[in-house]
Design an enzyme around this catalytic site. Structure first.
Site, PDB file in Angstrom:
ATOM      1  N   LYS A  17      -1.779  -7.698 -10.350  1.00  0.00           N
ATOM      2  CA  LYS A  17      -2.698  -7.001  -9.447  1.00  0.00           C
ATOM      3  C   LYS A  17      -2.905  -5.566  -9.923  1.00  0.00           C
ATOM      4  O   LYS A  17      -4.038  -5.087 -10.010  1.00  0.00           O
ATOM      5  CB  LYS A  17      -2.105  -6.982  -8.035  1.00  0.00           C
ATOM      6  CG  LYS A  17      -2.767  -5.989  -7.110  1.00  0.00           C
ATOM      7  CD  LYS A  17      -2.092  -5.936  -5.759  1.00  0.00           C
ATOM      8  CE  LYS A  17      -1.049  -4.871  -5.624  1.00  0.00           C
ATOM      9  NZ  LYS A  17      -1.534  -3.508  -5.384  1.00  0.00           N
ATOM     10  N   ARG A  87      -6.480   1.564  -1.369  1.00  0.00           N
ATOM     11  CA  ARG A  87      -6.196   2.899  -1.885  1.00  0.00           C
ATOM     12  C   ARG A  87      -6.393   2.968  -3.400  1.00  0.00           C
ATOM     13  O   ARG A  87      -6.836   3.973  -3.953  1.00  0.00           O
ATOM     14  CB  ARG A  87      -4.751   3.267  -1.531  1.00  0.00           C
ATOM     15  CG  ARG A  87      -4.509   4.740  -1.495  1.00  0.00           C
ATOM     16  CD  ARG A  87      -3.034   5.078  -1.475  1.00  0.00           C
ATOM     17  NE  ARG A  87      -2.784   6.080  -2.499  1.00  0.00           N
ATOM     18  CZ  ARG A  87      -2.915   7.375  -2.300  1.00  0.00           C
ATOM     19  NH1 ARG A  87      -3.220   7.847  -1.146  1.00  0.00           N
ATOM     20  NH2 ARG A  87      -2.732   8.226  -3.279  1.00  0.00           N
ATOM     21  N   ASP A 111      -5.106  11.784   2.923  1.00  0.00           N
ATOM     22  CA  ASP A 111      -5.054  12.664   1.760  1.00  0.00           C
ATOM     23  C   ASP A 111      -6.061  13.788   1.865  1.00  0.00           C
ATOM     24  O   ASP A 111      -7.177  13.588   2.302  1.00  0.00           O
ATOM     25  CB  ASP A 111      -5.387  11.883   0.485  1.00  0.00           C
ATOM     26  CG  ASP A 111      -4.135  11.340  -0.143  1.00  0.00           C
ATOM     27  OD1 ASP A 111      -4.147  10.156  -0.494  1.00  0.00           O
ATOM     28  OD2 ASP A 111      -3.171  12.091  -0.279  1.00  0.00           O
ATOM     29  N   ASP A 299       8.493  -1.082  -6.846  1.00  0.00           N
ATOM     30  CA  ASP A 299       7.898  -2.226  -6.155  1.00  0.00           C
ATOM     31  C   ASP A 299       8.904  -3.356  -5.913  1.00  0.00           C
ATOM     32  O   ASP A 299       8.643  -4.255  -5.115  1.00  0.00           O
ATOM     33  CB  ASP A 299       6.691  -2.759  -6.943  1.00  0.00           C
ATOM     34  CG  ASP A 299       5.490  -1.826  -6.836  1.00  0.00           C
ATOM     35  OD1 ASP A 299       5.521  -0.906  -5.999  1.00  0.00           O
ATOM     36  OD2 ASP A 299       4.524  -2.012  -7.594  1.00  0.00           O
TER      37      ASP A 299
HETATM   38  C1  UD1 Z   1       1.062   2.452  -8.804  1.00  0.00           C
HETATM   39  C2  UD1 Z   1       1.126   1.049  -8.261  1.00  0.00           C
HETATM   40  C3  UD1 Z   1       2.290   0.894  -7.300  1.00  0.00           C
HETATM   41  C4  UD1 Z   1       3.571   1.346  -7.962  1.00  0.00           C
HETATM   42  C5  UD1 Z   1       3.418   2.757  -8.527  1.00  0.00           C
HETATM   43  C6  UD1 Z   1       4.637   3.243  -9.294  1.00  0.00           C
HETATM   44  C7  UD1 Z   1      -1.164   0.320  -8.251  1.00  0.00           C
HETATM   45  C8  UD1 Z   1      -2.336  -0.083  -7.446  1.00  0.00           C
HETATM   46  N1  UD1 Z   1      -0.098   0.727  -7.563  1.00  0.00           N
HETATM   47  O1  UD1 Z   1       0.775   3.312  -7.688  1.00  0.00           O
HETATM   48  O2  UD1 Z   1       2.398  -0.474  -6.921  1.00  0.00           O
HETATM   49  O3  UD1 Z   1       4.613   1.347  -6.994  1.00  0.00           O
HETATM   50  O4  UD1 Z   1       2.286   2.805  -9.422  1.00  0.00           O
HETATM   51  O5  UD1 Z   1       4.981   2.335 -10.269  1.00  0.00           O
HETATM   52  O6  UD1 Z   1      -1.167   0.243  -9.464  1.00  0.00           O
HETATM   53  N2  UD1 Z   1       1.749  11.471  -6.950  1.00  0.00           N
HETATM   54  C9  UD1 Z   1       1.469  12.785  -6.682  1.00  0.00           C
HETATM   55  N3  UD1 Z   1       0.285  13.286  -7.147  1.00  0.00           N
HETATM   56  C10 UD1 Z   1      -0.607  12.550  -7.880  1.00  0.00           C
HETATM   57  C11 UD1 Z   1      -0.297  11.211  -8.151  1.00  0.00           C
HETATM   58  C12 UD1 Z   1       0.903  10.697  -7.667  1.00  0.00           C
HETATM   59  O7  UD1 Z   1       2.243  13.480  -6.046  1.00  0.00           O
HETATM   60  O8  UD1 Z   1      -1.652  13.079  -8.268  1.00  0.00           O
HETATM   61  C13 UD1 Z   1       3.011  10.899  -6.424  1.00  0.00           C
HETATM   62  C14 UD1 Z   1       2.766   9.788  -5.411  1.00  0.00           C
HETATM   63  O9  UD1 Z   1       2.585  10.308  -4.121  1.00  0.00           O
HETATM   64  C15 UD1 Z   1       4.025   8.984  -5.538  1.00  0.00           C
HETATM   65  C16 UD1 Z   1       4.402   9.138  -7.024  1.00  0.00           C
HETATM   66  O10 UD1 Z   1       3.700  10.281  -7.481  1.00  0.00           O
HETATM   67  O11 UD1 Z   1       5.045   9.540  -4.754  1.00  0.00           O
HETATM   68  C17 UD1 Z   1       4.063   7.935  -7.885  1.00  0.00           C
HETATM   69  O12 UD1 Z   1       2.694   7.694  -7.809  1.00  0.00           O
HETATM   70  P1  UD1 Z   1       1.888   6.904  -8.944  1.00  0.00           P
HETATM   71  O13 UD1 Z   1       2.751   6.677 -10.142  1.00  0.00           O
HETATM   72  O14 UD1 Z   1       0.611   7.629  -9.129  1.00  0.00           O
HETATM   73  O15 UD1 Z   1       1.647   5.515  -8.250  1.00  0.00           O
HETATM   74  P2  UD1 Z   1       0.274   4.795  -7.939  1.00  0.00           P
HETATM   75  O16 UD1 Z   1      -0.606   4.833  -9.121  1.00  0.00           O
HETATM   76  O17 UD1 Z   1      -0.254   5.294  -6.631  1.00  0.00           O
END
Ligand code: UD1
Length: 416
Positions: A17, A87, A111, A299
């Site tokens: 996914k 999201r 956000d 996850d």
């Molecule tokens: C993706 C996955 C999710 C997985 C995660 C980490 C998808 C749809 N989802 O989520 O299933 O658990 O990777 O492997 O692919 N953060 C910030 N600022 C930013 C971006 C992120 O603070 O600009 C923080 C987020 O709030 C979170 C952490 O960084 O606490 C990790 O986020 P990120 O790696 O970006 O995860 P996703 O891409 O949202």
């Protein structure tokens, strides 16, 4: 479900996914016909297809294949109705900006611009030359052609790495993304982009180097297998003291998770197209710390807590990626689990068995973990709001039944 059965047999995993959604968004980068295969038949893919339709693409999803026709001129606005439901639709931001020079993507609920959650996406795109504002609940980004630069990510965010990558492939000059995420889904996206004609080096390492090109061509691409679903089955085998062969899985994408199961007492064998997990006795407790790839995946944290809840001994599980990921623990406690949390640590004292009760899925992974817990609970466990599980696991209930679980899915009328 009625607890007590051990999972045994074979189960096949489809594409990820978390990759398929990004590959669908990346298709926006090239006008023409794009085919994506091994796409999971889950609700999130249907929502992303609808989002692409609203951007003027033709999109069909059938039998694990997504066919997309991307027109020369695409819309640049992703509305709140769809972004709210998915999201991950924020991943159209990079491709839209690269293709249209502008993008309006609704802010996912809660956000705000610059807030934790999107700051690295926004900061990185600004470094590439975009001007980004927040207006009436939309993130509004404009740019001429983006210009390559060096971007250092504070944290290896998966989503930010993907947005910056898909923006930079059509930028002028070279972009370097330092401290980039190394997840296999990033590798899959890079593989697709490179076969479209992009010039990206460094996938799987912390530094991605992207030489911008003028245009990309549409491709056919097969989605990487879903390591989280594969890992869920692996933990399902361990928790039920079962014997499950997981097909179409890449054990190398789950090294630490499988190692943890070995430490818990399981036998793990690599097979020709996946792996087999067999657990003969009560699992032993093991400590787990979630980290960006190649660390233990966040996850799978809910499922490993469910495993610890019935293991012999006490385990400390530390969540380093998502603050809210312990929310499901209240539900697990309803099943008799002994779990205490303190900040981002959870101490789990294993019990021989859990006790069936009605519980509620709070998100995709928590939902799957509660089902696994229900399989080792005495009596009947009802997991409500399984639509969350549908978002990540195609055909979960029939697959569980095929492995011997006593489980069924029922529709219930909910009081207004
Ligand atoms: C993706 C996955 C999710 C997985 C995660 C980490 C998808 C749809 N989802 O989520 O299933 O658990 O990777 O492997 O692919 N953060 C910030 N600022 C930013 C971006 C992120 O603070 O600009 C923080 C987020 O709030 C979170 C952490 O960084 O606490 C990790 O986020 P990120 O790696 O970006 O995860 P996703 O891409 O949202």
């Amino acid at each position: 479900m009625r607890g007590g059965a051990r999972l045994a047999g074979e189960v096949s995993v489809t594409g990820a996914k978390n990759s398929a959604l990004k590959l669908m968004a990346a298709a926006l980068l090239a006008p023409g016909h794009c085919t994506l295969t091994a796409v999971p038949e889950i609700a999130d893919v249907a929502i992303m297809a609808e989002l692409l339709r609203r951007l003027r693409c033709a999109a069909t999803v059938a039998d694990g294949t997504v066919e997309l026709d991307v027109p020369d001129r695409i819309e640049s606005e992703a509305d709140y109705d769809l972004v709210r439901r998915l999201r991950a639709s924020i991943c159209v931001l990079g491709p839209l900006l690269a293709r249209c020079g502008e993008a309006r993507v609704a802010l996912p609920g809660g956000d705000n611009i610059g807030s934790r959650g999107l700051d690295m996406h926004i900061g990185g795109l600004e470094r590439l030359g975009a001007v980004i504002t927040s207006e009436h609940g939309f993130l509004v980004a404009t740019a001429g052609r983006l210009t390559g630069t060096t971007i250092w990510l504070e944290f290896p965010s998966v989503g930010a790495t993907e947005n910056l990558l898909t923006a930079a492939v059509l930028a002028k000059g070279t972009t370097v993304i330092d401290n980039a995420a190394r997840e296999p889904e990033i590798g899959d996206l890079v593989a697709m982009l490179n076969s479209m004609g992009a010039q990206v080096n460094g996938a799987g390492s912390s530094t991605l180097v992207i030489d911008g090109v003028d245009a990309l061509s549409p491709v056919a691409h097969q989605t990487v297998p879903d390591r989280v679903v594969a890992g869920t089955w692996a933990i399902g085998a361990a928790i039920t003291r079962g014997d499950v062969t997981v097909r179409n899985a890449v054990p190398g994408h789950l090294e630490i998770a499988l190692d943890k199961l070995v430490s818990a007492g399981a036998t793990v064998e690599t097979t020709v197209d996946g792996f087999r997990v067999c657990m003969q006795q009560r699992p032993r407790s093991v400590d787990v710390v979630t980290l960006p790839y190649p660390g233990f995946p966040t996850d799978l944290q809910p499922a490993i807590i469910a495993l610890a809840a019935v293991s012999d001994g006490a385990a400390m599980v530390t969540e380093n990626i998502f603050e809210g990921r312990f929310m499901f623990i209240d539900e697990l406690v309803r099943l008799g689990a002994d779990v205490r949390t303190d900040g981002h640590h959870a101490v789990v004292r294993g019990r021989p068995r859990l006790s069936g009760a009605p519980v509620r899925a709070t998100d995709i992974r928590a939902g799957a973990a509660l089902v696994l817990a229900g399989l080792v609970a005495d009596g009947v466990t009802d997991v409500a709001e399984v639509h969350h599980i549908d978002r990540g696991y195609a055909g979960f209930v029939p697959q569980l039944q095929a492995l011997g679980a006593d489980v069924e899915r029922i529709e219930v009328d909910v009081c207004p």
